[in-house]
Scaffold this active site. Structure first.
Site, mmCIF file in Angstrom:
data_model
loop_
_atom_site.group_PDB
_atom_site.id
_atom_site.type_symbol
_atom_site.label_atom_id
_atom_site.label_comp_id
_atom_site.label_asym_id
_atom_site.label_seq_id
_atom_site.Cartn_x
_atom_site.Cartn_y
_atom_site.Cartn_z
ATOM 1 N N CYS A 53 0.819 -1.211 0.000
ATOM 2 C CA CYS A 53 0.000 0.000 0.000
ATOM 3 C C CYS A 53 0.850 1.257 0.000
ATOM 4 C CB CYS A 53 -0.934 -0.041 1.211
ATOM 5 S SG CYS A 53 -1.802 1.496 1.484
ATOM 6 N N CYS A 58 -1.661 1.680 -3.040
ATOM 7 C CA CYS A 58 -2.636 2.744 -2.818
ATOM 8 C C CYS A 58 -2.028 4.149 -2.816
ATOM 9 C CB CYS A 58 -3.330 2.578 -1.465
ATOM 10 S SG CYS A 58 -3.438 0.902 -0.850
ATOM 11 N N LYS A 61 -0.224 5.352 -6.086
ATOM 12 C CA LYS A 61 -1.288 5.373 -7.091
ATOM 13 C C LYS A 61 -2.179 6.597 -6.914
ATOM 14 C CE LYS A 61 -5.148 3.855 -6.050
ATOM 15 N NZ LYS A 61 -5.659 2.536 -6.232
ATOM 16 N N TYR A 195 -8.615 -3.591 -11.739
ATOM 17 C CA TYR A 195 -8.563 -2.174 -11.376
ATOM 18 C C TYR A 195 -7.143 -1.619 -11.438
ATOM 19 C CZ TYR A 195 -6.982 -2.537 -6.466
ATOM 20 O OH TYR A 195 -6.255 -2.733 -5.326
ATOM 21 N N GLU A 199 -6.322 1.684 -13.613
ATOM 22 C CA GLU A 199 -5.800 2.876 -12.921
ATOM 23 C C GLU A 199 -4.452 3.304 -13.504
ATOM 24 O OE1 GLU A 199 -7.820 2.365 -8.486
ATOM 25 O OE2 GLU A 199 -5.774 1.706 -8.785
ATOM 26 N N HIS A 462 -26.735 20.560 -1.025
ATOM 27 C CA HIS A 462 -26.734 21.141 -2.359
ATOM 28 C C HIS A 462 -25.714 22.254 -2.457
ATOM 29 C CE1 HIS A 462 -28.492 21.868 -6.238
ATOM 30 N NE2 HIS A 462 -28.605 23.160 -5.972
ATOM 31 N N GLU A 467 -25.489 14.243 -3.353
ATOM 32 C CA GLU A 467 -26.921 14.429 -3.084
ATOM 33 C C GLU A 467 -27.781 13.694 -4.107
ATOM 34 O OE1 GLU A 467 -28.808 18.303 -3.672
ATOM 35 O OE2 GLU A 467 -27.257 18.847 -5.113
HETATM 36 P P1 FAD Z 1 1.443 -6.205 1.944
HETATM 37 O O1 FAD Z 1 1.100 -4.789 2.164
HETATM 38 O O2 FAD Z 1 1.780 -6.628 0.567
HETATM 39 O O3 FAD Z 1 2.670 -6.527 2.929
HETATM 40 C C1 FAD Z 1 3.323 -7.744 2.975
HETATM 41 C C2 FAD Z 1 4.785 -7.528 3.310
HETATM 42 O O4 FAD Z 1 5.388 -8.774 3.662
HETATM 43 C C3 FAD Z 1 5.580 -7.000 2.130
HETATM 44 O O5 FAD Z 1 6.437 -5.964 2.544
HETATM 45 C C4 FAD Z 1 6.380 -8.212 1.683
HETATM 46 O O6 FAD Z 1 7.551 -7.889 0.995
HETATM 47 C C5 FAD Z 1 6.646 -8.883 3.010
HETATM 48 N N1 FAD Z 1 7.002 -10.298 2.954
HETATM 49 C C6 FAD Z 1 6.599 -11.221 2.045
HETATM 50 N N2 FAD Z 1 7.092 -12.441 2.374
HETATM 51 C C7 FAD Z 1 7.786 -12.279 3.515
HETATM 52 C C8 FAD Z 1 8.504 -13.162 4.361
HETATM 53 N N3 FAD Z 1 8.559 -14.471 4.103
HETATM 54 N N4 FAD Z 1 9.128 -12.660 5.448
HETATM 55 C C9 FAD Z 1 9.057 -11.338 5.735
HETATM 56 N N5 FAD Z 1 8.384 -10.462 4.976
HETATM 57 C C10 FAD Z 1 7.751 -10.924 3.887
HETATM 58 N N6 FAD Z 1 -5.962 -1.218 -1.557
HETATM 59 C C11 FAD Z 1 -6.836 -0.278 -1.161
HETATM 60 O O7 FAD Z 1 -7.491 -0.474 -0.136
HETATM 61 N N7 FAD Z 1 -7.007 0.887 -1.852
HETATM 62 C C12 FAD Z 1 -6.287 1.158 -2.961
HETATM 63 O O8 FAD Z 1 -6.469 2.216 -3.574
HETATM 64 C C13 FAD Z 1 -5.354 0.203 -3.409
HETATM 65 N N8 FAD Z 1 -4.598 0.441 -4.490
HETATM 66 C C14 FAD Z 1 -3.684 -0.477 -4.893
HETATM 67 C C15 FAD Z 1 -2.911 -0.191 -6.007
HETATM 68 C C16 FAD Z 1 -1.972 -1.098 -6.442
HETATM 69 C C17 FAD Z 1 -1.135 -0.766 -7.655
HETATM 70 C C18 FAD Z 1 -1.801 -2.329 -5.748
HETATM 71 C C19 FAD Z 1 -0.778 -3.325 -6.207
HETATM 72 C C20 FAD Z 1 -2.553 -2.618 -4.633
HETATM 73 C C21 FAD Z 1 -3.498 -1.699 -4.193
HETATM 74 N N9 FAD Z 1 -4.295 -1.940 -3.069
HETATM 75 C C22 FAD Z 1 -5.211 -1.010 -2.668
HETATM 76 C C23 FAD Z 1 -4.199 -3.208 -2.323
HETATM 77 C C24 FAD Z 1 -3.379 -3.042 -1.032
HETATM 78 O O9 FAD Z 1 -2.118 -2.503 -1.334
HETATM 79 C C25 FAD Z 1 -3.222 -4.411 -0.369
HETATM 80 O O10 FAD Z 1 -4.490 -4.977 -0.173
HETATM 81 C C26 FAD Z 1 -2.520 -4.332 0.982
HETATM 82 O O11 FAD Z 1 -1.265 -3.735 0.876
HETATM 83 C C27 FAD Z 1 -2.377 -5.724 1.575
HETATM 84 O O12 FAD Z 1 -1.711 -5.673 2.791
HETATM 85 P P2 FAD Z 1 -0.973 -6.971 3.371
HETATM 86 O O13 FAD Z 1 -0.552 -6.592 4.743
HETATM 87 O O14 FAD Z 1 -1.811 -8.157 3.189
HETATM 88 O O15 FAD Z 1 0.291 -7.187 2.423
HETATM 89 P P1 NA7 Z 2 -7.268 -8.747 -11.172
HETATM 90 O O1 NA7 Z 2 -8.434 -8.012 -10.669
HETATM 91 O O2 NA7 Z 2 -7.102 -10.176 -10.851
HETATM 92 O O3 NA7 Z 2 -7.204 -8.504 -12.756
HETATM 93 C C1 NA7 Z 2 -6.297 -9.147 -13.562
HETATM 94 C C2 NA7 Z 2 -6.578 -8.776 -15.000
HETATM 95 O O4 NA7 Z 2 -5.589 -9.380 -15.834
HETATM 96 C C3 NA7 Z 2 -7.907 -9.292 -15.498
HETATM 97 O O5 NA7 Z 2 -8.407 -8.350 -16.414
HETATM 98 C C4 NA7 Z 2 -7.535 -10.606 -16.174
HETATM 99 O O6 NA7 Z 2 -8.425 -10.955 -17.187
HETATM 100 C C5 NA7 Z 2 -6.202 -10.260 -16.773
HETATM 101 N N1 NA7 Z 2 -5.322 -11.411 -16.963
HETATM 102 C C6 NA7 Z 2 -5.051 -12.390 -16.071
HETATM 103 N N2 NA7 Z 2 -4.138 -13.242 -16.573
HETATM 104 C C7 NA7 Z 2 -3.844 -12.809 -17.817
HETATM 105 C C8 NA7 Z 2 -2.960 -13.260 -18.817
HETATM 106 N N3 NA7 Z 2 -2.211 -14.345 -18.638
HETATM 107 N N4 NA7 Z 2 -2.898 -12.566 -19.979
HETATM 108 C C9 NA7 Z 2 -3.659 -11.464 -20.159
HETATM 109 N N5 NA7 Z 2 -4.505 -10.975 -19.233
HETATM 110 C C10 NA7 Z 2 -4.589 -11.638 -18.061
HETATM 111 O O7 NA7 Z 2 -5.903 -8.070 -10.686
HETATM 112 P P2 NA7 Z 2 -5.491 -6.609 -10.283
HETATM 113 O O8 NA7 Z 2 -4.000 -6.655 -10.199
HETATM 114 O O9 NA7 Z 2 -6.092 -5.576 -11.130
HETATM 115 O O10 NA7 Z 2 -6.081 -6.468 -8.837
HETATM 116 C C11 NA7 Z 2 -5.504 -7.229 -7.795
HETATM 117 C C12 NA7 Z 2 -6.524 -7.600 -6.786
HETATM 118 O O11 NA7 Z 2 -7.092 -6.461 -6.224
HETATM 119 C C13 NA7 Z 2 -7.671 -8.412 -7.327
HETATM 120 O O12 NA7 Z 2 -7.458 -9.767 -7.021
HETATM 121 C C14 NA7 Z 2 -8.909 -7.868 -6.661
HETATM 122 O O13 NA7 Z 2 -9.392 -8.730 -5.656
HETATM 123 C C15 NA7 Z 2 -8.480 -6.591 -6.054
HETATM 124 P P3 NA7 Z 2 -9.666 -11.994 -16.945
HETATM 125 O O14 NA7 Z 2 -10.807 -11.158 -16.442
HETATM 126 O O15 NA7 Z 2 -9.201 -13.018 -15.950
HETATM 127 O O16 NA7 Z 2 -9.895 -12.564 -18.299
#
Ligand code: FAD
Ligand code: NA7
Length: 486
Positions: A53, A58, A61, A195, A199, A462, A467
Site C-alpha cells: 500500500c 494505494c 497510485k 482495477y 488505474e 446542495h 446528493e
Molecule cells: P502487503 O502490504 O503486501 O505486505 C506484505 C509484506 O510482507 C511486504 O512488505 C512483503 O515484501 C513482506 N514479505 C513477504 N514475504 C515475507 C517473508 N517471508 N518474510 C518477511 N516479509 C515478507 N488497496 C486499497 O485499499 N485501496 C487502494 O487504492 C489500493 N490500491 C492499490 C494499487 C496497487 C497498484 C496495488 C498493487 C494494490 C493496491 N491496493 C489497494 C491493495 C493493497 O495494497 C493491499 O491490499 C494491501 O497492501 C495488503 O496488505 P498486506 O498486509 O496483506 O500485504
Molecule cells: P485482477 O483483478 O485479478 O485482474 C487481472 C486482470 O488481468 C484481469 O483483467 C484478467 O483478465 C487479466 N489477466 C489475467 N491473466 C492474464 C494473462 N495471462 N494474460 C492477459 N490478461 C490476463 O488483478 P489486479 O492486479 O487488477 O487487482 C488485484 C486484486 O485487487 C484483485 O485480485 C482484486 O481482488 C483486487 P480476466 O478477467 O481473468 O480474463
C-alpha cells in the site's frame, strides 16, 4: 520464570495487515517481533517497510491520480477565468516520481520510528517456518537465526504476476516498478483490465503518454457489469485505446530499443504485433507463500493463498493469516488493517469480535472515479431473483462541469434494492468525481440497514454530486429515461 517462547507473537510481513496486528498486540503487553523483507523485482526495484500500500500500491497510485486531476484542473481553470497559459503546461515525469518517492521514504521513516516507540521489534529479513512454532531468518550480517513464537501471523501479501511468455520478465515491468520508474514510460501497453491495470492506464494517459489496455475477456471482472462498461467507455472517450479479446504471446526488444509485442486475438484467432516503449503487466497478483516453507508448519494453502476460518486461523490453531495472503477475501488495505487489529485484540485482549468481510466499499481511481459498496446488480439478481430487485438509477450533471464544458456522459449512479417493504438497499454504485469520498459515508449507512425510504427522506447537501443519491426516483423497471432534463 522464563517464558516458553521467545515471543508471544511473530508477524511475517510488515505491510498493512502485519503492522496493524503487531502494533495492536504490543498495546496489550505482548512481546512482538515483525519480519519484513522485499525481494527486488526483475528490473531491480525494491523498497522499505510498510508493504504494498505505502510503497507500490494505494499511496503512490493516489498521488499519480491526483497529479492527473490537477492537470485537468489547470485546463478547467482557464474557463473559470484564471489567466494561466494552459498550452505550455506539461507534466515532468521525473519530478513527479521524485516527489512521490520522497513522500514514500518519509512514510517508511515514520513507520520505523513508530515501531521503535511502540516497542515492536522489527527485523528487515525474510522469515520462514522451521516448525509450527519456530521461524528462521537471516541477520544483516548474513547469519541464520531461529526464534520461537507462541502465535504466528502470516501477513506476507502478494506480488504482481508475470505471464509465462518469452520476454515477459526481461522486458516488462509491473506496478511494483512504475511508481519509481526513472525513464518516461512513453507509449505503454498495459496488459490486464482489473482495477490496477485501468488505474495505471489512466494516470499514464493523464500524464500525457499513450496507453493501450489489452483486455483478455472483460474489464473489471468481479465489479458490476454496467458500471464497468461505463468506466471503459469513459476511458475510451478520453483517448485510451483498448485491444479486446487479446493476449500477448511474446515481447522482444527491437534494435532501436522499443519493444515489439506479439499478440493473439482469441476471438478472431488473428495474430498481430505492435511497438511500445513500455509493457506493464497488470494481470493479477500472486500470494507470497513460496518462501515461507509452510509444509514445515503444516499450514494448508489453496492456489497461492492461505486458507483460514472466520477467526483468521489456519488449520494449525496458533498460526493465523491476515490481508492479501488469505484465500478468497478482498485484497484491500483497510480490510488487512482491521482484520489484523481485531485478531490482536482476540489474541491478547480477550476480545471476541470477528472481522466482517461483507459490504466492503471500494473505489477504482480512474479520472471519473467508480466507487461501490454491497452487491452488484448481477449479484443481487443471482441471490434474490430479478423479480425481487428494484434498481434506482440516474445520470447527473455535476454543477462544476458546466463552465469548463466537461463531458457528463458517464456521470451515473444506481442503488440496487429489495423490491418490497421499505426497500432495503443491497448495493450502491457511483461513477463521478471523488467517488471514494461519496461512497464512504454511504457504506456506513448501508451497513446500518439503509433503505430506499430513508435515502429519499434524507435531505441532500446542495450543490453536491453525492446528493444525487437522495434524488433517485427512476427505476429501471419503469423504463423511464434516466437522463436529466437540464
Ligand atoms: P502487503 O502490504 O503486501 O505486505 C506484505 C509484506 O510482507 C511486504 O512488505 C512483503 O515484501 C513482506 N514479505 C513477504 N514475504 C515475507 C517473508 N517471508 N518474510 C518477511 N516479509 C515478507 N488497496 C486499497 O485499499 N485501496 C487502494 O487504492 C489500493 N490500491 C492499490 C494499487 C496497487 C497498484 C496495488 C498493487 C494494490 C493496491 N491496493 C489497494 C491493495 C493493497 O495494497 C493491499 O491490499 C494491501 O497492501 C495488503 O496488505 P498486506 O498486509 O496483506 O500485504
Ligand atoms: P485482477 O483483478 O485479478 O485482474 C487481472 C486482470 O488481468 C484481469 O483483467 C484478467 O483478465 C487479466 N489477466 C489475467 N491473466 C492474464 C494473462 N495471462 N494474460 C492477459 N490478461 C490476463 O488483478 P489486479 O492486479 O487488477 O487487482 C488485484 C486484486 O485487487 C484483485 O485480485 C482484486 O481482488 C483486487 P480476466 O478477467 O481473468 O480474463
Amino acid at each position: 520464570t522464563k517464558p516458553k517462547y521467545d515471543y508471544d507473537l511473530v508477524v511475517l510481513g510488515g505491510g498493512s495487515g502485519g503492522l496493524a496486528c503487531a502494533k495492536e498486540a504490543v498495546e496489550y503487553g505482548a512481546r512482538v517481533l515483525c519480519l519484513d523483507y522485499v525481494k527486488p523485482t526483475p528490473v531491480g526495484t525494491t523498497w522499505g517497510i510498510g508493504g504494498t500500500c505505502v510503497n507500490v500500491g494505494c499511496i503512490p497510485k493516489k498521488l499519480m491520480h491526483q497529479a492527473c486531476l490537477l492537470g485537468e484542473a489547470v485546463h478547467e481553470a482557464v474557463a473559470y477565468g484564471w489567466n494561466v497559459n494552459a498550452q505550455n503546461i506539461k507534466p515532468d515525469w521525473k519530478k513527479l516520481i521524485k516527489s512521490v518517492q520522497n513522500h514514500i521514504k518519509s512514510v517508511n521513516w515514520v513507520t520505523r520510528v513508530d515501531l521503535r516507540d511502540k516497542k515492536v521489534e522489527y527485523v528487515n529479513s525474510m522469515g520462514s517456518f522451521v516448525d509450527a512454532h519456530t521461524i528462521d531468518y537471516k541477520t544483516k550480517q548474513g547469519e541464520r537465526r531461529q526464534l520461537t513464537a507462541e502465535h504466528v501471523v502470516v501477513a506476507v501479501g502478494g506480488r504482481p504476476r508475470y505471464p509465462s511468455i518469452p520476454g515477459a520478465t526481461q522486458f516488462g515491468i509491473t506496478s511494483d516498478d512504475i511508481f519509481s520508474y526513472e525513464k518516461e514510460p512513453g507509449r505503454t501497453l498495459v496488459v490486464g483490465a482489473g482495477y490496477v491495470g485501468l488505474e495505471c492506464a489512466c494516470f499514464l494517459k493523464g500524464l500525457g503518454y499513450e496507453p493501450t489496455v489489452m483486455v483478455r475477456s472483460i474489464v473489471l471482472r468481479g465489479f458490476d457489469r454496467q458500471m464497468s462498461e461505463l468506466v471503459a467507455a469513459m476511458m475510451s472517450e478520453r483517448g485510451i485505446r483498448f485491444v479486446d479479446t487479446s493476449i500477448p504471446t511474446a515481447v522482444e526488444r527491437m534494435p532501436n530499443g522499443c519493444l515489439l509485442v506479439k499478440h493473439l486475438n482469441t476471438a478472431t484467432e488473428q495474430e498481430g504485433s505492435d511497438v511500445y516503449d513500455t509493457v506493464l503487466w497488470a494481470i493479477g497478483r500472486k500470494g507470497l507463500i513460496d518462501d515461507l516453507n509452510l509444509q514445515a508448519a503444516g499450514v494448508a494453502t489453496k492456489n497461492d493463498k492461505i486458507v483460514v476460518d472466520h477467526t483468521e486461523a489456519t488449520n494449525v490453531p496458533h498460526i493465523y493469516a491476515v490481508g492479501d495472503i488469505i484465500y478468497g477475501r478482498p485484497e484491500l488495505t483497510p480490510v488487512a488493517i482491521l482484520s489484523g487489529r481485531l485478531l490482536a485484540r482476540r489474541l491478547f485482549a480477550g476480545s471476541t469480535q470477528l472481522m466482517d468481510y461483507t459490504d466492503v466499499a471500494t473505489t477504482v481511481f480512474t479520472p471519473l472515479e467508480y466507487a461501490c459498496v454491497g452487491m452488484s446488480e448481477e449479484m443481487a439478481i443471482e441471490s434474490r431473483g430479478a423479480e425481487n430487485i428494484e434498481v434506482f438509477h440516474g445520470y447527473y450533471k455535476p454543477t462544476e462541469f458546466f463552465i469548463p464544458q466537461k463531458s457528463v456522459r458517464h456521470c451515473y449512479l444506481k442503488a440496487v434494492a429489495e423490491v418490497t417493504g421499505d426497500q432495503k438497499i443491497l448495493g450502491l454504485h457511483y461513477l463521478g468525481p471523488v467517488a471514494g469520498e461519496v461512497i464512504q459515508g454511504f457504506a456506513a449507512a448501508l451497513k446500518s440497514g439503509l433503505t430506499v425510504k430513508t435515502l429519499l427522506n434524507t435531505v441532500g447537501i446542495h450543490p453536491t454530486t453525492a446528493e444525487e443519491f437522495t434524488r433517485l426516483s427512476i427505476t429501471k423497471r419503469s423504463g423511464r429515461d434516466p437522463t436529466p432534463a437540464s
